[in-house]
Enzyme design. Sequence first.
Site, PDB file in Angstrom:
ATOM      1  N   ASN A   9      -4.283  47.517 -56.269  1.00 56.29           N
ATOM      2  CA  ASN A   9      -4.964  47.653 -57.645  1.00 56.29           C
ATOM      3  C   ASN A   9      -4.823  49.038 -58.235  1.00 56.29           C
ATOM      4  O   ASN A   9      -5.654  49.831 -57.936  1.00 56.29           O
ATOM      5  CB  ASN A   9      -6.199  46.991 -57.546  1.00 56.29           C
ATOM      6  CG  ASN A   9      -6.892  47.149 -59.084  1.00 56.29           C
ATOM      7  OD1 ASN A   9      -6.416  47.501 -59.941  1.00 56.29           O
ATOM      8  ND2 ASN A   9      -8.268  47.078 -58.876  1.00 56.29           N
ATOM      9  N   LYS A  11      -5.367  49.903 -61.105  1.00 53.78           N
ATOM     10  CA  LYS A  11      -6.443  50.169 -62.142  1.00 53.78           C
ATOM     11  C   LYS A  11      -5.911  50.642 -63.482  1.00 53.78           C
ATOM     12  O   LYS A  11      -4.549  50.634 -63.527  1.00 53.78           O
ATOM     13  CB  LYS A  11      -7.759  50.984 -61.647  1.00 53.78           C
ATOM     14  CG  LYS A  11      -8.141  50.490 -60.165  1.00 53.78           C
ATOM     15  CD  LYS A  11      -9.659  51.005 -59.504  1.00 53.78           C
ATOM     16  CE  LYS A  11      -9.692  50.121 -58.388  1.00 53.78           C
ATOM     17  NZ  LYS A  11     -11.057  50.716 -57.863  1.00 53.78           N
ATOM     18  N   HIS A  95     -13.070  41.654 -60.858  1.00 52.86           N
ATOM     19  CA  HIS A  95     -13.302  42.781 -60.223  1.00 52.86           C
ATOM     20  C   HIS A  95     -14.891  43.541 -60.638  1.00 52.86           C
ATOM     21  O   HIS A  95     -15.252  43.663 -61.689  1.00 52.86           O
ATOM     22  CB  HIS A  95     -12.255  43.564 -60.522  1.00 52.86           C
ATOM     23  CG  HIS A  95     -12.058  44.944 -59.711  1.00 52.86           C
ATOM     24  ND1 HIS A  95     -12.962  46.221 -59.979  1.00 52.86           N
ATOM     25  CD2 HIS A  95     -11.559  45.250 -58.697  1.00 52.86           C
ATOM     26  CE1 HIS A  95     -12.778  46.976 -59.128  1.00 52.86           C
ATOM     27  NE2 HIS A  95     -12.021  46.594 -58.119  1.00 52.86           N
ATOM     28  N   GLU A  97     -15.654  46.494 -61.412  1.00 49.99           N
ATOM     29  CA  GLU A  97     -15.393  47.365 -62.675  1.00 49.99           C
ATOM     30  C   GLU A  97     -15.174  46.390 -64.145  1.00 49.99           C
ATOM     31  O   GLU A  97     -15.555  47.054 -65.164  1.00 49.99           O
ATOM     32  CB  GLU A  97     -14.274  48.162 -62.515  1.00 49.99           C
ATOM     33  CG  GLU A  97     -14.521  49.291 -61.343  1.00 49.99           C
ATOM     34  CD  GLU A  97     -13.372  49.776 -60.647  1.00 49.99           C
ATOM     35  OE1 GLU A  97     -12.326  49.682 -61.079  1.00 49.99           O
ATOM     36  OE2 GLU A  97     -13.327  50.335 -59.545  1.00 49.99           O
ATOM     37  N   GLU A 182     -15.404  42.865 -51.979  1.00 49.03           N
ATOM     38  CA  GLU A 182     -15.484  44.438 -52.298  1.00 49.03           C
ATOM     39  C   GLU A 182     -16.831  44.794 -52.481  1.00 49.03           C
ATOM     40  O   GLU A 182     -17.525  44.799 -53.928  1.00 49.03           O
ATOM     41  CB  GLU A 182     -14.641  44.774 -53.771  1.00 49.03           C
ATOM     42  CG  GLU A 182     -13.309  44.389 -53.624  1.00 49.03           C
ATOM     43  CD  GLU A 182     -12.266  45.223 -54.417  1.00 49.03           C
ATOM     44  OE1 GLU A 182     -11.253  45.521 -54.181  1.00 49.03           O
ATOM     45  OE2 GLU A 182     -12.785  45.584 -55.573  1.00 49.03           O
ATOM     46  N   GLY A 188     -13.878  53.316 -54.454  1.00 47.28           N
ATOM     47  CA  GLY A 188     -13.693  54.741 -55.163  1.00 47.28           C
ATOM     48  C   GLY A 188     -14.782  55.911 -54.528  1.00 47.28           C
ATOM     49  O   GLY A 188     -14.725  56.902 -54.704  1.00 47.28           O
ATOM     50  N   SER A 228     -12.338  51.431 -50.389  1.00 45.58           N
ATOM     51  CA  SER A 228     -12.050  52.724 -49.674  1.00 45.58           C
ATOM     52  C   SER A 228     -11.134  52.581 -48.633  1.00 45.58           C
ATOM     53  O   SER A 228     -11.067  53.240 -47.514  1.00 45.58           O
ATOM     54  CB  SER A 228     -13.191  53.538 -49.348  1.00 45.58           C
ATOM     55  OG  SER A 228     -14.005  54.071 -50.426  1.00 45.58           O
ATOM     56  N   GLY A 249      -7.268  50.463 -53.998  1.00 46.58           N
ATOM     57  CA  GLY A 249      -7.221  51.174 -55.313  1.00 46.58           C
ATOM     58  C   GLY A 249      -6.589  52.408 -55.019  1.00 46.58           C
ATOM     59  O   GLY A 249      -5.408  52.816 -55.032  1.00 46.58           O
TER      60      GLY A 249
END
Length: 271
Positions: A9, A11, A95, A97, A182, A188, A228, A249
Amino acid sequence: MRKPVMAGNWKMNCDNEEAEELANGVTARAGLNEKVQVVLCPPATALTTVGKVIANSNIALGAQNMFWEESGAYTGELSAQMLLSCGCEYVIVGHSERRGRFGSVDEDEADDLAAVFGDTDATVNRKARAALAAGLKPIICCGELLAERQEGKTDEVVVAQVKAALEGISADDLANVTFAYEPVWAIGTGEVCDADEANRVCELIRGTVGDMYSADLADEMRVLYGGSVKPANVRGLMEQEHIDGGLVGGASLDADSFGELITAAEEIRGQ
Ligand code: 13P
């Protein structure tokens, strides 16, 4: 048996030039891999570029989000059909986010972002259903905030997200659904969820799907871990029975490290 997946991903990273370079790097390392389903999810602006690079490989293209309507006055949104026409096979849905579930950053900013993107369990379900109806395979994300984990609510939150995401989805369509666990606090942050614990929650997701459909269907469904994932921790994760791959990510933005993740998935879970 479930074929492992390593999905990158990207992003909001990579203009077209950078996307082409990164896609070329991944294709050179894993383009012909038949044992791991590699998926690249660049930003929408680079879907066509990346699609061309991976056209003659076994790598699949995925989008990071979509809207559930087929067309119309929805400025800035993208339909499933549009993503298909760029060559997408997968789409990430829900997601954290996009749900605005930023558990690990400044709370004021988290509220702002939640207001901007605002995916909820209901919109995630609509997106997943629209994706499946159009022939896209959704990768549905779920996971708890740090505060929810600290309050002992992890299982409750994840089960509720899974059930809501699957509402109205048929057993036939379930075959095209992948889940990604996740935990928001691990995204992150460099703080990976302990492999045993990640496995436990992935098993919980599978069990929830088993209760809703059947144990056989749940057994065939892929559940990924995200948060991560990197070369240093991927093996411990891939060794877990219920973790069928990663939604990655940061480490997917470097062809070498993403290549290492694919190799680990192949060595440990590839058939
Ligand atoms: P990181 O691998 O950068 O933690 O991101 C995980 C993620 O959100 C993938 O969707």
